[in-house]
Design a protein around this motif. Structure first.
Motif, PDB file in Angstrom:
ATOM      1  N   ARG A 149     -74.144  39.809  16.023  1.00 10.02           N
ATOM      2  CA  ARG A 149     -74.409  39.244  17.352  1.00 10.02           C
ATOM      3  C   ARG A 149     -73.268  38.317  17.788  1.00 10.02           C
ATOM      4  NH1 ARG A 149     -78.503  38.345  20.831  1.00 10.02           N
ATOM      5  NH2 ARG A 149     -79.998  39.418  19.497  1.00 10.02           N
ATOM      6  N   ASP A 150     -72.768  37.476  16.876  1.00  6.15           N
ATOM      7  CA  ASP A 150     -71.658  36.595  17.203  1.00  6.15           C
ATOM      8  C   ASP A 150     -70.415  37.405  17.590  1.00  6.15           C
ATOM      9  OD1 ASP A 150     -73.211  34.404  16.699  1.00  6.15           O
ATOM     10  OD2 ASP A 150     -72.392  34.026  14.688  1.00  6.15           O
ATOM     11  N   ALA A 151     -70.179  38.483  16.855  1.00  7.65           N
ATOM     12  CA  ALA A 151     -69.034  39.338  17.172  1.00  7.65           C
ATOM     13  C   ALA A 151     -69.209  39.970  18.551  1.00  7.65           C
ATOM     14  CB  ALA A 151     -68.877  40.417  16.106  1.00  7.65           C
ATOM     15  N   TRP A 152     -70.446  40.407  18.850  1.00  9.69           N
ATOM     16  CA  TRP A 152     -70.699  41.010  20.157  1.00  9.69           C
ATOM     17  C   TRP A 152     -70.476  40.008  21.285  1.00  9.69           C
ATOM     18  CZ3 TRP A 152     -70.938  44.116  23.928  1.00  9.69           C
ATOM     19  CH2 TRP A 152     -71.720  43.847  25.045  1.00  9.69           C
ATOM     20  N   GLU A 153     -70.979  38.805  21.135  1.00 11.86           N
ATOM     21  CA  GLU A 153     -70.850  37.794  22.191  1.00 11.86           C
ATOM     22  C   GLU A 153     -69.385  37.441  22.442  1.00 11.86           C
ATOM     23  OE1 GLU A 153     -73.312  34.605  20.892  1.00 11.86           O
ATOM     24  OE2 GLU A 153     -75.200  35.582  21.507  1.00 11.86           O
TER      25      GLU A 153
ATOM     26  N   GLU B 213     -62.873  39.283  13.649  1.00 13.09           N
ATOM     27  CA  GLU B 213     -62.143  40.528  13.897  1.00 13.09           C
ATOM     28  C   GLU B 213     -61.882  40.752  15.384  1.00 13.09           C
ATOM     29  OE1 GLU B 213     -63.210  43.822  10.739  1.00 13.09           O
ATOM     30  OE2 GLU B 213     -65.071  42.917  11.489  1.00 13.09           O
ATOM     31  N   VAL B 214     -62.529  39.978  16.227  1.00  8.27           N
ATOM     32  CA  VAL B 214     -62.330  40.116  17.670  1.00  8.27           C
ATOM     33  C   VAL B 214     -61.092  39.315  18.043  1.00  8.27           C
ATOM     34  CG1 VAL B 214     -63.374  39.901  19.952  1.00  8.27           C
ATOM     35  CG2 VAL B 214     -64.819  40.340  17.960  1.00  8.27           C
ATOM     36  N   GLU B 215     -59.936  39.869  17.733  1.00  4.81           N
ATOM     37  CA  GLU B 215     -58.654  39.223  17.966  1.00  4.81           C
ATOM     38  C   GLU B 215     -57.589  40.306  18.056  1.00  4.81           C
ATOM     39  OE1 GLU B 215     -57.717  38.409  13.212  1.00  4.81           O
ATOM     40  OE2 GLU B 215     -58.033  36.717  14.561  1.00  4.81           O
TER      41      GLU B 215
ATOM     42  N   HIS C  75     -77.900  54.430  27.752  1.00  9.81           N
ATOM     43  CA  HIS C  75     -78.318  55.078  26.502  1.00  9.81           C
ATOM     44  C   HIS C  75     -78.225  54.067  25.350  1.00  9.81           C
ATOM     45  CE1 HIS C  75     -78.548  58.875  28.620  1.00  9.81           C
ATOM     46  NE2 HIS C  75     -77.361  58.618  29.133  1.00  9.81           N
ATOM     47  N   ALA C  76     -77.399  54.343  24.332  1.00  6.80           N
ATOM     48  CA  ALA C  76     -77.318  53.442  23.180  1.00  6.80           C
ATOM     49  C   ALA C  76     -76.057  52.600  23.211  1.00  6.80           C
ATOM     50  CB  ALA C  76     -77.369  54.259  21.888  1.00  6.80           C
ATOM     51  N   SER C  77     -75.373  52.552  24.364  1.00  2.29           N
ATOM     52  CA  SER C  77     -74.094  51.860  24.442  1.00  2.29           C
ATOM     53  C   SER C  77     -74.071  50.852  25.584  1.00  2.29           C
ATOM     54  CB  SER C  77     -72.957  52.878  24.635  1.00  2.29           C
ATOM     55  OG  SER C  77     -72.949  53.837  23.595  1.00  2.29           O
ATOM     56  N   ILE C  78     -73.119  49.928  25.496  1.00  2.00           N
ATOM     57  CA  ILE C  78     -72.868  48.975  26.582  1.00  2.00           C
ATOM     58  C   ILE C  78     -71.480  49.284  27.121  1.00  2.00           C
ATOM     59  CG2 ILE C  78     -72.672  46.544  27.213  1.00  2.00           C
ATOM     60  CD1 ILE C  78     -74.529  45.951  24.798  1.00  2.00           C
ATOM     61  N   MET C  79     -71.417  49.631  28.405  1.00  2.00           N
ATOM     62  CA  MET C  79     -70.207  50.146  29.018  1.00  2.00           C
ATOM     63  C   MET C  79     -69.450  49.036  29.753  1.00  2.00           C
ATOM     64  SD  MET C  79     -71.196  53.154  28.066  1.00  2.00           S
ATOM     65  CE  MET C  79     -70.028  54.305  28.773  1.00  2.00           C
ATOM     66  N   PHE C  80     -68.122  49.113  29.686  1.00  2.83           N
ATOM     67  CA  PHE C  80     -67.239  48.213  30.426  1.00  2.83           C
ATOM     68  C   PHE C  80     -66.355  49.100  31.309  1.00  2.83           C
ATOM     69  CE2 PHE C  80     -68.646  45.969  26.775  1.00  2.83           C
ATOM     70  CZ  PHE C  80     -68.614  44.612  27.065  1.00  2.83           C
TER      71      PHE C  80
ATOM     72  N   LEU D  29     -66.822  39.417  21.815  1.00  3.03           N
ATOM     73  CA  LEU D  29     -66.199  40.607  22.401  1.00  3.03           C
ATOM     74  C   LEU D  29     -66.509  40.716  23.892  1.00  3.03           C
ATOM     75  CD1 LEU D  29     -64.574  43.209  21.831  1.00  3.03           C
ATOM     76  CD2 LEU D  29     -66.746  44.344  21.336  1.00  3.03           C
ATOM     77  N   ARG D  30     -67.760  40.463  24.255  1.00  2.64           N
ATOM     78  CA  ARG D  30     -68.151  40.536  25.665  1.00  2.64           C
ATOM     79  C   ARG D  30     -67.443  39.465  26.494  1.00  2.64           C
ATOM     80  NH1 ARG D  30     -71.062  39.512  30.005  1.00  2.64           N
ATOM     81  NH2 ARG D  30     -72.495  41.075  30.868  1.00  2.64           N
TER      82      ARG D  30
END
Length: 205
Positions: free
Chosen positions: A38-42, A118-120, A60-65, A44-45
């Protein structure tokens, strides 16, 4: 027919028909994630949202940008975030688990993220690049492979050239030629003329 066009996927939805783009939400896809994921997702978003104008939505099962076209999406899973980044060039890096060509102008790169750290760079650099080039890749995909005005594709040119050659050969083979006699191989018309001349000479003598 009563219905509406989905704002996200642009499909026509008939009245009363359930549609996943409307029922799926970011919260629904991320509510059961472990804390690290969850921390990685936040992070990244937040990073992607800072790039500029775009649409972020669940499908569906994804979050699109997306800008005019989707430039990357995230598929949240229990142990990992699967990140798919669309670029016009292949990436050669250990973080990229798989590369798939999805069109003549675009390649999809699959990256897995398990922790906020890893979000770097270089992952965030690739996502930023995808954001910057997404509209140009969409435009390229609409014309790539089309011939310039007034020209045919090479395959079609070759096909037409072969067809014209066959027609020319057929026309030349169908041209009528003078008949030849079986016995002498001489032209029939010439033989008759000489025979008549011989008979006239015999009568005069």
């Amino acid at each position: 027919m009563a219905g509406h066009e989905c704002y996200h996927c642009k499909q026509w939805i008939e009245a009363g028909t359930p549609h996943d783009c409307w029922t799926t939400t970011e919260a629904a896809l991320t509510k059961d994630l472990p804390e690290d994921i969850r921390d990685a997702w936040e992070r990244l978003r937040e990073t992607a949202a800072e790039f500029g104008d775009q649409r972020i939505y669940a499908s569906h099962a994804s979050i699109m940008f997306a800008r005019k076209a989707c430039y990357f999406f995230v598929r949240p899973k229990t142990r990992v975030l699967e990140v798919c980044i669309f670029l016009g060039r292949p990436l050669n890096a250990p973080q990229v688990r798989r590369t798939t060509r999805v069109s003549r102008a675009k390649l999809a790169h699959l990256v897995q993220i398990r922790h906020r750290d890893e979000v770097e760079s270089p992952i965030t650099d690739w996502i930023r690049e995808a954001y910057d080039v997404s509209d140009s890749l969409k435009s390229a995909a609409t014309w790539v492979g089309r011939p310039p005005a007034g020209r045919l594709p090479k395959k079609k040119e070759n096909r037409n050239r072969k067809k014209a050659t066959r027609k020319s050969a057929k026309a030349s083979s169908n041209t009528r030629r003078p008949r030849e006699t079986k016995a002498t191989g001489r032209r029939a018309g010439g033989g008759k003329t000489r025979a008549r001349a011989g008979r006239a000479s015999a009568r005069r003598s």
